[in-house]
Write a protein that holds these residues in place. Structure first.
Motif, PDB file in Angstrom:
ATOM      1  N   HIS A  57      44.074  -2.347 -22.241  1.00 42.84           N
ATOM      2  CA  HIS A  57      44.522  -2.517 -20.852  1.00 42.84           C
ATOM      3  C   HIS A  57      44.162  -1.286 -20.009  1.00 42.84           C
ATOM      4  CE1 HIS A  57      46.908  -3.723 -17.439  1.00 42.84           C
ATOM      5  NE2 HIS A  57      47.491  -2.533 -17.470  1.00 42.84           N
ATOM      6  N   GLU A  58      44.416  -0.109 -20.536  1.00 49.74           N
ATOM      7  CA  GLU A  58      44.125   1.123 -19.791  1.00 49.74           C
ATOM      8  C   GLU A  58      42.623   1.331 -19.603  1.00 49.74           C
ATOM      9  OE1 GLU A  58      46.180   3.416 -18.154  1.00 49.74           O
ATOM     10  OE2 GLU A  58      47.487   1.703 -18.464  1.00 49.74           O
ATOM     11  N   PHE A  59      41.844   1.080 -20.649  1.00 44.55           N
ATOM     12  CA  PHE A  59      40.390   1.224 -20.529  1.00 44.55           C
ATOM     13  C   PHE A  59      39.838   0.249 -19.488  1.00 44.55           C
ATOM     14  CE2 PHE A  59      40.411   2.664 -25.212  1.00 44.55           C
ATOM     15  CZ  PHE A  59      40.467   4.005 -24.859  1.00 44.55           C
ATOM     16  N   ALA A  60      40.381  -0.958 -19.455  1.00 43.28           N
ATOM     17  CA  ALA A  60      39.936  -1.945 -18.468  1.00 43.28           C
ATOM     18  C   ALA A  60      40.355  -1.543 -17.056  1.00 43.28           C
ATOM     19  CB  ALA A  60      40.506  -3.325 -18.808  1.00 43.28           C
ATOM     20  N   ARG A  61      41.511  -0.916 -16.946  1.00 44.05           N
ATOM     21  CA  ARG A  61      42.055  -0.558 -15.640  1.00 44.05           C
ATOM     22  C   ARG A  61      41.354   0.655 -15.026  1.00 44.05           C
ATOM     23  NH1 ARG A  61      46.082   2.491 -13.420  1.00 44.05           N
ATOM     24  NH2 ARG A  61      46.614   3.526 -15.374  1.00 44.05           N
ATOM     25  N   VAL A  62      41.157   1.710 -15.820  1.00 43.30           N
ATOM     26  CA  VAL A  62      40.628   2.954 -15.239  1.00 43.30           C
ATOM     27  C   VAL A  62      39.385   3.492 -15.941  1.00 43.30           C
ATOM     28  CG1 VAL A  62      42.854   3.655 -14.293  1.00 43.30           C
ATOM     29  CG2 VAL A  62      42.204   4.431 -16.582  1.00 43.30           C
ATOM     30  N   GLY A  63      38.934   2.840 -17.005  1.00 42.17           N
ATOM     31  CA  GLY A  63      37.756   3.308 -17.718  1.00 42.17           C
ATOM     32  C   GLY A  63      38.095   4.293 -18.818  1.00 42.17           C
ATOM     33  N   PHE A  64      37.125   4.527 -19.679  1.00 40.60           N
ATOM     34  CA  PHE A  64      37.329   5.391 -20.835  1.00 40.60           C
ATOM     35  C   PHE A  64      37.695   6.813 -20.430  1.00 40.60           C
ATOM     36  CE2 PHE A  64      35.531   8.556 -23.753  1.00 40.60           C
ATOM     37  CZ  PHE A  64      36.278   8.270 -24.883  1.00 40.60           C
ATOM     38  N   HIS A  65      36.916   7.402 -19.536  1.00 38.26           N
ATOM     39  CA  HIS A  65      37.102   8.818 -19.205  1.00 38.26           C
ATOM     40  C   HIS A  65      38.422   9.096 -18.485  1.00 38.26           C
ATOM     41  CE1 HIS A  65      33.233   9.887 -20.754  1.00 38.26           C
ATOM     42  NE2 HIS A  65      32.653   8.964 -20.023  1.00 38.26           N
ATOM     43  N   GLN A  66      38.902   8.160 -17.704  1.00 40.26           N
ATOM     44  CA  GLN A  66      40.139   8.368 -16.950  1.00 40.26           C
ATOM     45  C   GLN A  66      41.393   7.995 -17.730  1.00 40.26           C
ATOM     46  OE1 GLN A  66      40.075   9.908 -13.954  1.00 40.26           O
ATOM     47  NE2 GLN A  66      37.885  10.084 -14.371  1.00 40.26           N
ATOM     48  N   THR A  67      41.227   7.273 -18.818  1.00 37.59           N
ATOM     49  CA  THR A  67      42.374   6.874 -19.624  1.00 37.59           C
ATOM     50  C   THR A  67      42.936   8.079 -20.364  1.00 37.59           C
ATOM     51  OG1 THR A  67      41.615   4.602 -19.895  1.00 37.59           O
ATOM     52  CG2 THR A  67      43.124   5.435 -21.570  1.00 37.59           C
TER      53      THR A  67
END
Length: 193
Positions: free
Chosen positions: A21-31
C-alpha cells in the motif's frame, strides 16, 4: 517460549500488505519503514524480525508479483490447441492485475526496478511462447521476441489505462485482445486497400 508460526506468518503478511500500500501510494524511495509498520500495527523491531531492510522487502514483493503474473501466461498442455485459451490467458492476466490495484501500482507505476522485472517477464514469455511454437500452437513464422514484447506492452498499457481505473472489465479486455490476436483487425474480403 516458541513463536506461533501461524501468527508469525500473519504478521509478516500484514507488514507486506502495508508495504504494498505504501509503495503504491508514495513509491519506493519515499516509503518509510515507520509508516509501513504503523499502518500494519507493529513496531519497527517487528519489521526487522522478518526483513533485513526495505529493499529486501520490496524485492520480495516484486519477485512474488512477477512469478504470479508469469503463471497467468502458461497454457495447460492438455489444451494447447484450444483457441479459447488465448481469451482465458488474457482474462487471467487482467484479473490478476485488477485483483490488487495497489500491488500492480507498486510494481508498475512506482518501481525503480521495473526494467529488471520487465526483462525477467520477457525472458519467461519467450520460453513459454517458444514451447508453444514448437508444439504447433503458434505459427512458425511468428517472431517470438516481437510477440513477447508486444504482449507485455499490451498488458501494461491496457492495465494502466483501463484495468486499474475500472474503465473496462478484465473479461471485456480479454475478449477484445483475443479477437484481435485470433482474427486480426481488417475486414475479410475487403477491397478497400
Amino acid at each position: 517460549m516458541a513463536r506461533d508460526p501461524n501468527k508469525a506468518e500473519k504478521s509478516r503478511e500484514s507488514i507486506m500488505n502495508s508495504a504494498i500500500h505504501e509503495f503504491a501510494r508514495v513509491g519506493f524511495h519515499q516509503t518509510k519503514i515507520s509508516d509501513i509498520v504503523a499502518n500494519a500495527g507493529f513496531s519497527q523491531r517487528t519489521f526487522y524480525i522478518y526483513f533485513k531492510n526495505k529493499e529486501i522487502l520490496y524485492m520480495e514483493i516484486l519477485e512474488n508479483w512477477k512469478n504470479k503474473l508469469i503463471q497467468q501466461f502458461i497454457i495447460e498442455k492438455k489444451n494447447l490447441n484450444d483457441q479459447t485459451n488465448i481469451c482465458r490467458r488474457w482474462e487471467g492476466i487482467f484479473k490478476f492485475m485488477a485483483y490488487n490495484p495497489d500491488y500492480t501500482r507498486a510494481v508498475y507505476l512506482m518501481n525503480p526496478y521495473i526494467e529488471e522485472i520487465r526483462k525477467d517477464i520477457i525472458n519467461s514469455l519467450i520460453q513459454i511462447m517458444t514451447q508453444e511454437q514448437e508444439n504447433g500452437y503458434l505459427r512458425r513464422e511468428v517472431s517470438i521476441g516481437i510477440l513477447a514484447e508486444s504482449t507485455l506492452a499490451t498488458m501494461e498499457s491496457l492495465t494502466l489505462r483501463f484495468v486499474l481505473n475500472g474503465k473496462e472489465s478484465p473479461i471485456f479486455l480479454a475478449e477484445q485482445i483475443s479477437d484481435i490476436y485470433q482474427n486480426g483487425v481488417t475486414q475479410k474480403n475487403s477491397n478497400n486497400f
